[in-house]
Enzyme design. Sequence first.
Site, PDB file in Angstrom:
ATOM      1  N   HIS A  24       0.725  -1.216  -0.009  1.00  0.00           N
ATOM      2  CA  HIS A  24       0.107  -0.099   0.098  1.00  0.00           C
ATOM      3  C   HIS A  24       0.859   1.306   0.103  1.00  0.00           C
ATOM      4  O   HIS A  24       2.101   1.299   0.077  1.00  0.00           O
ATOM      5  CB  HIS A  24      -0.965   0.118   1.127  1.00  0.00           C
ATOM      6  CG  HIS A  24      -0.433   0.235   2.397  1.00  0.00           C
ATOM      7  ND1 HIS A  24      -1.006   1.222   3.475  1.00  0.00           N
ATOM      8  CD2 HIS A  24       0.806  -0.069   2.907  1.00  0.00           C
ATOM      9  CE1 HIS A  24      -0.256   1.429   4.544  1.00  0.00           C
ATOM     10  NE2 HIS A  24       0.768   0.372   4.396  1.00  0.00           N
ATOM     11  N   CYS A  76       3.847   4.836   5.782  1.00  0.00           N
ATOM     12  CA  CYS A  76       3.885   3.728   6.731  1.00  0.00           C
ATOM     13  C   CYS A  76       5.453   3.104   6.655  1.00  0.00           C
ATOM     14  O   CYS A  76       5.940   3.471   5.600  1.00  0.00           O
ATOM     15  CB  CYS A  76       2.921   2.661   5.981  1.00  0.00           C
ATOM     16  SG  CYS A  76       2.974   0.935   6.702  1.00  0.00           S
ATOM     17  N   GLN A 104      -7.580  -3.066   9.272  1.00  0.00           N
ATOM     18  CA  GLN A 104      -8.671  -2.351   9.720  1.00  0.00           C
ATOM     19  C   GLN A 104      -9.566  -2.589   8.286  1.00  0.00           C
ATOM     20  O   GLN A 104      -9.169  -2.987   7.284  1.00  0.00           O
ATOM     21  CB  GLN A 104      -8.328  -0.800   9.594  1.00  0.00           C
ATOM     22  CG  GLN A 104      -7.560  -0.411  10.649  1.00  0.00           C
ATOM     23  CD  GLN A 104      -6.968   1.150  10.565  1.00  0.00           C
ATOM     24  OE1 GLN A 104      -7.829   2.015  10.414  1.00  0.00           O
ATOM     25  NE2 GLN A 104      -5.729   0.996  10.207  1.00  0.00           N
ATOM     26  N   SER A 161      -6.041   5.260   9.612  1.00  0.00           N
ATOM     27  CA  SER A 161      -4.366   5.627   9.471  1.00  0.00           C
ATOM     28  C   SER A 161      -4.105   6.680   8.519  1.00  0.00           C
ATOM     29  O   SER A 161      -3.250   7.531   8.472  1.00  0.00           O
ATOM     30  CB  SER A 161      -3.678   4.316   9.019  1.00  0.00           C
ATOM     31  OG  SER A 161      -3.789   3.517   9.926  1.00  0.00           O
ATOM     32  N   HIS A 189      -5.392   5.459   1.345  1.00  0.00           N
ATOM     33  CA  HIS A 189      -4.359   4.552   0.739  1.00  0.00           C
ATOM     34  C   HIS A 189      -4.687   3.992  -0.675  1.00  0.00           C
ATOM     35  O   HIS A 189      -5.683   4.248  -0.923  1.00  0.00           O
ATOM     36  CB  HIS A 189      -4.377   3.207   1.445  1.00  0.00           C
ATOM     37  CG  HIS A 189      -4.513   3.051   2.945  1.00  0.00           C
ATOM     38  ND1 HIS A 189      -3.613   2.426   3.765  1.00  0.00           N
ATOM     39  CD2 HIS A 189      -5.470   3.533   3.965  1.00  0.00           C
ATOM     40  CE1 HIS A 189      -4.072   2.608   5.188  1.00  0.00           C
ATOM     41  NE2 HIS A 189      -5.082   3.429   5.310  1.00  0.00           N
TER      42      HIS A 189
HETATM   43  N1  LIG Z   1       1.022  -7.253   8.975  1.00  0.00           N
HETATM   44  C1  LIG Z   1       0.426  -6.802  10.045  1.00  0.00           C
HETATM   45  N2  LIG Z   1      -0.589  -7.694  10.560  1.00  0.00           N
HETATM   46  N3  LIG Z   1       0.763  -5.638  10.795  1.00  0.00           N
HETATM   47  C2  LIG Z   1      -0.103  -5.029  11.576  1.00  0.00           C
HETATM   48  C3  LIG Z   1      -1.182  -4.275  10.679  1.00  0.00           C
HETATM   49  C4  LIG Z   1      -2.178  -3.350  11.739  1.00  0.00           C
HETATM   50  C5  LIG Z   1      -3.568  -2.993  11.024  1.00  0.00           C
HETATM   51  N4  LIG Z   1      -2.773  -1.907  10.159  1.00  0.00           N
HETATM   52  C6  LIG Z   1      -3.902  -1.413   9.194  1.00  0.00           C
HETATM   53  O1  LIG Z   1      -4.917  -1.826   9.219  1.00  0.00           O
HETATM   54  C7  LIG Z   1      -3.098  -0.369   8.148  1.00  0.00           C
HETATM   55  C8  LIG Z   1      -3.465  -0.766   6.907  1.00  0.00           C
HETATM   56  C9  LIG Z   1      -2.106  -1.497   6.450  1.00  0.00           C
HETATM   57  C10 LIG Z   1      -1.071  -0.763   7.389  1.00  0.00           C
HETATM   58  C11 LIG Z   1      -1.850   0.100   8.442  1.00  0.00           C
HETATM   59  C12 LIG Z   1      -1.387   0.883   9.468  1.00  0.00           C
HETATM   60  C13 LIG Z   1      -0.029   1.010   9.813  1.00  0.00           C
HETATM   61  C14 LIG Z   1       0.308   2.699   9.278  1.00  0.00           C
HETATM   62  O2  LIG Z   1      -0.526   3.404  10.070  1.00  0.00           O
HETATM   63  P1  LIG Z   1      -0.579   3.821  11.794  1.00  0.00           P
HETATM   64  O3  LIG Z   1      -0.667   2.338  12.284  1.00  0.00           O
HETATM   65  O4  LIG Z   1       0.658   4.533  12.033  1.00  0.00           O
HETATM   66  O5  LIG Z   1      -2.039   4.409  11.729  1.00  0.00           O
HETATM   67  N5  LIG Z   1       1.083   0.226   9.374  1.00  0.00           N
HETATM   68  C15 LIG Z   1       1.061  -0.765   9.868  1.00  0.00           C
HETATM   69  O6  LIG Z   1       0.474  -1.450  10.811  1.00  0.00           O
HETATM   70  C16 LIG Z   1       2.341  -1.530   9.575  1.00  0.00           C
HETATM   71  N6  LIG Z   1       2.927  -2.311  10.963  1.00  0.00           N
HETATM   72  C17 LIG Z   1       2.431  -2.682   8.806  1.00  0.00           C
HETATM   73  C18 LIG Z   1       3.532  -3.170   8.161  1.00  0.00           C
HETATM   74  C19 LIG Z   1       4.731  -2.538   8.076  1.00  0.00           C
HETATM   75  C20 LIG Z   1       5.908  -3.379   7.628  1.00  0.00           C
HETATM   76  C21 LIG Z   1       5.853  -4.578   7.371  1.00  0.00           C
HETATM   77  C22 LIG Z   1       4.580  -5.263   7.649  1.00  0.00           C
HETATM   78  C23 LIG Z   1       3.549  -4.707   8.046  1.00  0.00           C
HETATM   79  C24 LIG Z   1      -4.162  -2.548  12.199  1.00  0.00           C
HETATM   80  N7  LIG Z   1      -5.004  -3.479  12.158  1.00  0.00           N
HETATM   81  O7  LIG Z   1      -4.261  -1.350  12.487  1.00  0.00           O
END
Ligand SMILES: N=C(N)NCCC[C@H](NC(=O)[C@@H]1CCC/C1=C\[C@H](COP(=O)(O)O)NC(=O)[C@@H](N)Cc1ccccc1)C(N)=O
Length: 169
Positions: free
Chosen positions: A65, A119, A137, A160, A163
Amino acid sequence: MSVWEVRMSNSKGLPYFFNTETKQSVWDPPSELSKEEVENLPGAKEHLSSGAGGEGRPGQVRASHLLVKHSGSRRPSSWKEENITRSQDEAVEILRGYQEQIGGDTKKFAELAKEHSDCSSHAHGGDLGFFGRGQMQKPFEDAAFGLEPGQMSDIISTDSGVHLVLRTA
Ligand SMILES: N=C(N)NCCC[C@H](NC(=O)[C@@H]1CCC/C1=C\[C@H](COP(=O)(O)O)NC(=O)[C@@H](N)Cc1ccccc1)C(N)=O
């Protein structure tokens, strides 16, 4: 010829195993089948995502994303900008510009995500790896699971920020 076949549950967006004799449906691969046999079941090819490097488990997708945060983001800060003050409308305008530049070019997507995504996944060209339902989310999950591999979403909004989502496997 096995009595089992793989089918897709549209309500859950997950594959399941159907016994054509007993009409039984189970979520997990029948224990009497080897991994090899499971992969060769009718319906396995299109429903059991193996994905790049085969780390994907059934019911998982892999996506990248490009996130542009704004002042209403749940965490208005990123590797790029300590304190993000742009409005949501400005964030959408910026993302609209990237969407134009990307067109359908997935290489361009990764380049722009690396340079501009708010991100931490920017370091991997936006790649989030494999994930199943219930991890991201809801608007993000629905977009990712609604795409075919290689397809990019329109602009979506989560807590967040805004996207562009590219499903890669
Ligand atoms: N691979 C997983 N399971 N990682 C946990 C995801 C948690 C999930 N995240 C989201 O839904 C949004 C959409 C994609 C990224 C994201 C948000 C944020 C940026 O937004 P912010 O939290 O500052 O608001 N980036 C992340 O989480 C990153 N760790 C994702 C990541 C980064 C590097 C490698 C793998 C995954 C949530 N339930 O909040």
